[in-house]
Design a protein around this motif. Structure first.
Motif, PDB file in Angstrom:
ATOM      1  N   LEU A 121     -10.393  44.206  13.963  1.00 15.07           N
ATOM      2  CA  LEU A 121      -9.282  44.698  14.777  1.00 15.07           C
ATOM      3  C   LEU A 121      -9.414  46.206  15.029  1.00 15.07           C
ATOM      4  N   ARG A 165     -11.369  47.090  17.986  1.00 10.92           N
ATOM      5  CA  ARG A 165     -10.749  46.868  19.303  1.00 10.92           C
ATOM      6  C   ARG A 165      -9.813  48.014  19.703  1.00 10.92           C
ATOM      7  N   LEU A 166      -9.548  48.944  18.777  1.00  5.91           N
ATOM      8  CA  LEU A 166      -8.604  50.024  19.096  1.00  5.91           C
ATOM      9  C   LEU A 166      -9.253  51.054  20.020  1.00  5.91           C
ATOM     10  N   ILE A 207      -3.029  48.551  15.077  1.00  9.80           N
ATOM     11  CA  ILE A 207      -3.344  47.185  14.668  1.00  9.80           C
ATOM     12  C   ILE A 207      -2.095  46.322  14.716  1.00  9.80           C
ATOM     13  N   HIS A 246       0.310  46.565  16.778  1.00 12.19           N
ATOM     14  CA  HIS A 246       0.525  46.241  18.189  1.00 12.19           C
ATOM     15  C   HIS A 246      -0.443  45.145  18.646  1.00 12.19           C
ATOM     16  N   LEU A 247      -1.729  45.256  18.219  1.00 10.39           N
ATOM     17  CA  LEU A 247      -2.720  44.247  18.592  1.00 10.39           C
ATOM     18  C   LEU A 247      -2.329  42.858  18.065  1.00 10.39           C
ATOM     19  N   SER A 268       0.524  41.501  20.009  1.00 15.18           N
ATOM     20  CA  SER A 268       0.062  41.117  21.349  1.00 15.18           C
ATOM     21  C   SER A 268      -0.689  39.797  21.313  1.00 15.18           C
ATOM     22  N   ASP A 269      -1.585  39.637  20.322  1.00 17.05           N
ATOM     23  CA  ASP A 269      -2.347  38.392  20.203  1.00 17.05           C
ATOM     24  C   ASP A 269      -1.441  37.209  19.895  1.00 17.05           C
TER      25      ASP A 269
END
Length: 906
Positions: free
Chosen positions: A97, A100-101, A116, A118-119, A122-123
């Motif tokens: 993760l 991906r930032l 993270i 937020h990711l 979102s996922d």
């Protein structure tokens, strides 16, 4: 040469599929449903952050977690965190993760945490988030901080699987202590869970014996269980026998490729030192901890124990062995002879210690390691090992050890006796006799007097189970007595030893009488030897025979008390009498005949649950005894289920019951269930299935056949039962005579009922009281005595017997106009109609008839409606309702509305 573990890609495709994650989840999903529900409910609890699942290695934590995931997946976003032994990399558990930032979002730990978070949100796309941590070696501090942030912020819940809660990061331990994480402990599968699991997977019931054997061999480990079952199905050892899955033979794991792959895979994760230590322990099987520490590095032993490989005795020599027996068998299976010799040289110090400390486990380990490298055992050690193996119900290894002893060795006769014991365990009775007869007269003459008599007694016991063998026994005993008489006249004869030897011959004669059902002829002598004998083994064996004698001679309660007394003496003396099996047989007879089937069922179920090492050899007998107890109690459906499993096993491996009793009990159980076709099918099988057996199981088989025919209303069944009772009375067998008469007198004459009353008065226990009261109440037309008999039958939970008492009481009370007794009897009968598929007796009288309007009023009143409510519904006056109730109460002999509930005409 040490074998190297294969990679996953090198494994056969069929095996990869058999042990794939989806298949494992399927297995796990069929059991532990309650625990899965508990975890899912906790994950949905807003006051909790998640769940910690704790359990030892091998309990199936990973499979359990995947099963929970599978149930949550449609509405949950699942994210796995992967720890590492290297905790120096910040956010290592979420590196995928972090990658991906955006670059500017990785400037600070705070920014990374929020990025993270937020990711993940979102996922998830609006779904709940579940973070899964499975057996993590460690989490770096930043990954732990992020995890706690996600939990506290409500972004996610967590599911942790770990050996013990203290292995988690401190922050998670704190949340657990504060009650913000729930804890669920996972155990290995129980035998009941294994049985349920296999029945679900295989589609049909698995015998209790097969479930116990598979549970024992797998240690309850779900993954190992699946591997073993896969192999047993492949080899045909686990096969469908009629309507149940049964085992044909013992479970041998060394050739199980799927299980071998599992063990190789597990060992591949260990250091070379641990791998070699595991191979060493697999070879020698057991050793004192102090000795093992002299051969291996203490750090290696500690690592093996922490990893769950070792079982260490808590006291004494603190012997060490592999915790999972399957692992030792698999490892031994793949080691070639050079490797075994190499390890044996390494273990020289351990083996030297074993030879100085020959307890049973050490002795068997030493014998096994010696034979594994194709060396010979000294005759004395071989005999001791064969004896120990038989005591632990390992007859094949006992035979292998006994083969080390030559005909010229002084241990030859004792070895023949051990071979006999092995063949008896294997139900190979002709081979057992042949092993003993493979002794020359000269060898017998050289034996001391007691050893000679011991040999003769062993031969007599073995002959009981071969066709016509019992006819040889009186001659053998007479010949042996002559031999002892001759020895007693020789110079220097030991009078005490001659007397002990004579006692052994008396024991052989006693056993013959008990086996043949001649209990009255020997009961007094058995009691005298048990009470006054000098030799402990002789006393215990005589007591074991006496239990069976008393059980059939009308002294059932004394037999039960004697069995308890004997068990206490055996435990205190740490002794096992020669005829110990008669203790169990007698206790079974006493409990069954006295109506204590529930205690008997508990005892037999515990035998199956405890996974004794003899389960493969005696499990069929235990299931048969359990099925017979259910049949006796009138529990037809559960009896049929259990007996079918017993039948399948007894057709594979006959024992002293043989399949005849299974067929007979099934015929009776199917008759009780109202299945005439199946009952007659098993009646035909029972007539063809008779073999050599003791008197009591033969009587049980005949009784079940007669009762099945009685239930099916076959002509002649009643007379057959009466004739059987008369034969038993002539031999003093009061208990069985009473039982046969009780079955015969469902429609008995005055003379038959009087005989039942008199005979039952000479017995002990509650079942005897029921028999006597039924006879007395029927003969004297006394419904109150019959209702008292019904109450005692209800205490014993003998539904069919209680229903018979209730029907008799109902008919007699109605004929006498005793409305109160009739009402009580009818209430009993109404309750029993739902539990007894076919009543052994049905009412033949009719109670006071109510008019149609009176039945309407009675029904409404019994439902709690007031007189006014009844009047409104029937559109009549309240006074009219009161008049109807007066007529109803008068006809039915009752005095209140509450007494209407449960009556047949309400």
């Amino acid at each position: 040469m040490r074998a190297t573990p294969e990679s996953e890609a090198e494994r056969p495709a069929t095996e990869r599929q058999a042990l794939g994650a989806a298949e494992r989840r399927k297995w796990s999903s069929l059991v532990r449903q309650d625990l899965q529900n508990t975890v899912i409910d906790a994950l949905g609890d807003p006051s909790l952050y998640g769940v910690v699942v704790v359990g030892a290695p091998g309990v199936g934590k990973a499979i359990f977690a995947r099963s929970v995931e599978a149930r949550l997946t449609p509405k949950t976003h699942v994210l796995h965190l992967h720890g590492s032994t290297d905790v120096s990399t910040p956010f290592g558990a979420l590196a995928h993760l972090v990658a991906r930032l955006p670059v500017d979002a990785a400037d600070s730990p705070g920014a990374i945490i929020h990025g993270i978070s937020h990711l993940i949100s979102s996922d998830a796309a609006g779904r709940e988030v579940l973070l899964v941590l499975s057996e993590l070696p460690a989490l770096d501090s930043m990954s732990t901080a992020l995890l706690v942030h996600l939990l506290i912020s409500g972004t996610a819940k967590v599911l942790v699987t770990v050996r013990q809660a203290t292995d988690m990061p401190e922050d998670l331990i704190r949340l657990l202590k504060d009650g913000l994480l729930d804890e669920v402990e996972l155990q290995v599968f129980s035998r009941a869970e294994v049985a349920k699991l296999l029945s679900g997977v295989l589609g049909k019931r698995v015998t209790a014996t097969a479930a116990s054997a598979l549970h024992a061999s797998s240690g309850g480990n779900p993954l190992v269980l699946q591997a073993i079952v896969t192999e047993q199905l492949r080899s045909g050892n686990l096969h469908l026998a009629g309507q149940v899955w049964a085992m044909k033979g013992e479970i041998h794991l060394s050739s199980a490729e799927v299980l071998t792959d599992l063990v190789r895979s597990r060992l591949a994760r260990e250091t070379p030192a641990v791998q070699e230590a595991l191979e060493l322990l697999a070879l020698i099987r057991t050793a004192p901890l102090a000795v093992l520490l002299d051969v291996l590095e203490p750090e290696v032993v500690a690592e093996m124990e922490w990893s769950g490989y070792l079982r260490v005795e808590p006291s004494g020599a603190r012997r060490v062995a592999l915790r999972d027996e399957y692992m030792g068998e698999v490892i031994r299976g793949w080691m070639d002879l050079p490797r075994r010799n190499e390890l044996r040289r390494l273990a020289a110090g351990v083996i030297g210690s074993i030879t100085r400390d020959l307890d049973a486990e050490a002795l068997l380990g030493f014998a096994s390691s010696t034979l594994n490298v194709r060396e010979t055992l000294e005759p004395g050690v071989a005999l001791a090992a064969a004896t120990a193996a038989n005591r632990q119900f390992d007859p094949w290894f006992a035979l292998e050890c006994a083969r080390q002893i030559g005909r010229e060795d002084k241990e030859w006769v004792a070895a023949a006796q051990q071979r006999c014991v092995s063949h008896v365990i294997l139900a190979e009775h002709e081979a057992a006799v042949a092993a003993l007869k493979d002794v020359t007269p000269e060898q017998l003459r050289r034996l001391p007097a007691y050893d000679y008599a011991d040999y003769v007694q062993e031969l007599c016991s073995a002959l009981l189970w071969v066709p016509g063998g019992h006819l040889q026994i009186p001659g053998l005993i007479a010949e042996a007595r002559e031999d002892l008489s001759r020895r007693s006249q020789e110079t220097g004869a030991d009078a005490a030893e001659i007397e002990r030897a004579s006692g052994m011959l008396r024991l052989a004669s006693f056993e013959l009488h008990v086996h043949q059902g001649e209990y009255a002829e020997v009961a007094e002598a058995l009691e005298q030897e048990y009470r006054d004998g000098i030799d402990l083994q002789q006393r215990l064996s005589c007591g074991s025979l006496l239990i069976m004698a008393w059980a059939v001679l009308g002294r059932e309660m004394e037999a039960i008390e004697l069995a308890r007394e004997l068990r206490h003496k055996i435990q205190r003396a740490k002794a096992r009498p020669r005829l110990h099996n008669w203790l169990s047989e007698g206790l079974f007879a006493a409990l069954l005949c006295s109506g204590q089937w529930e205690e008997l069922a508990r005892m037999l179920t515990a035998t199956l649950d405890q996974q004794p090492k003899n389960i493969h050899y005696l499990g069929g007998a235990a299931e048969l005894a359990l099925g017979v107890s259910y049949t006796y109690a009138g529990r037809a459906s559960v009896a049929i289920d259990t007996l079918l499993g017993a039948q399948a096993q007894l057709e594979i491996r006959r024992n002293y019951y043989g399949p005849a009793l299974a067929y007979s009990a099934l015929a009776f159980a199917y008759a009780q269930a109202g299945d005439v076709k199946e009952s007659r099918t098993f009646l035909e099988l029972a007539e063809k299935g008779q073999g050599e057996t003791a008197w009591f199981p033969a009587w049980m088989a005949e009784f079940c056949v007669k009762m099945a025919r009685r239930w099916l209303k076959d002509p002649g069944a009643k007379q057959s039962l009466i004739e059987s009772a008369n034969r038993d009375l002539a031999k003093g067998r009061i208990t069985t005579a009473s039982i046969s008469l009780f079955g015969a007198t469902v429609h008995g004459t005055e003379e038959e009922l009087l005989l039942l009353e008199q005979v039952s008065s000479r017995r002990q226990g509650k079942m005897a009281a029921v028999n006597r009261m039924v006879a007395e109440g029927t003969r004297k037309k006394d419904p109150k005595t019959l209702l008292l008999a019904a109450s005692v039958a209800q205490e014993l939970k003998l539904d069919a017997v209680e229903s018979r008492c209730a029907v008799l009481a109902l008919d007699i009370a109605r004929e006498a106009g005793d409305s109160a007794s009739a009402r009580l009897a009818q209430q009993r009968l109404d309750r029993l109609v739902g539990t007894v598929p076919v009543l052994p007796l049905t009412p033949h009288t009719f109670g006071p008839e109510l008019t149609e309007r009176e039945r309407q009023v009675a029904k409404m009143a019994s439902q709690g409606l007031s007189n006014k409510e009844v009047a409104n519904q029937l559109q009549v006056s309240v006074r009219t309702v009161e008049g109807h109730l007066y007529q109803i109460f008068t006809k039915m002999g009752i005095s209140s509305r509450s007494e209407l509930e449960g009556t047949a005409q309400s």
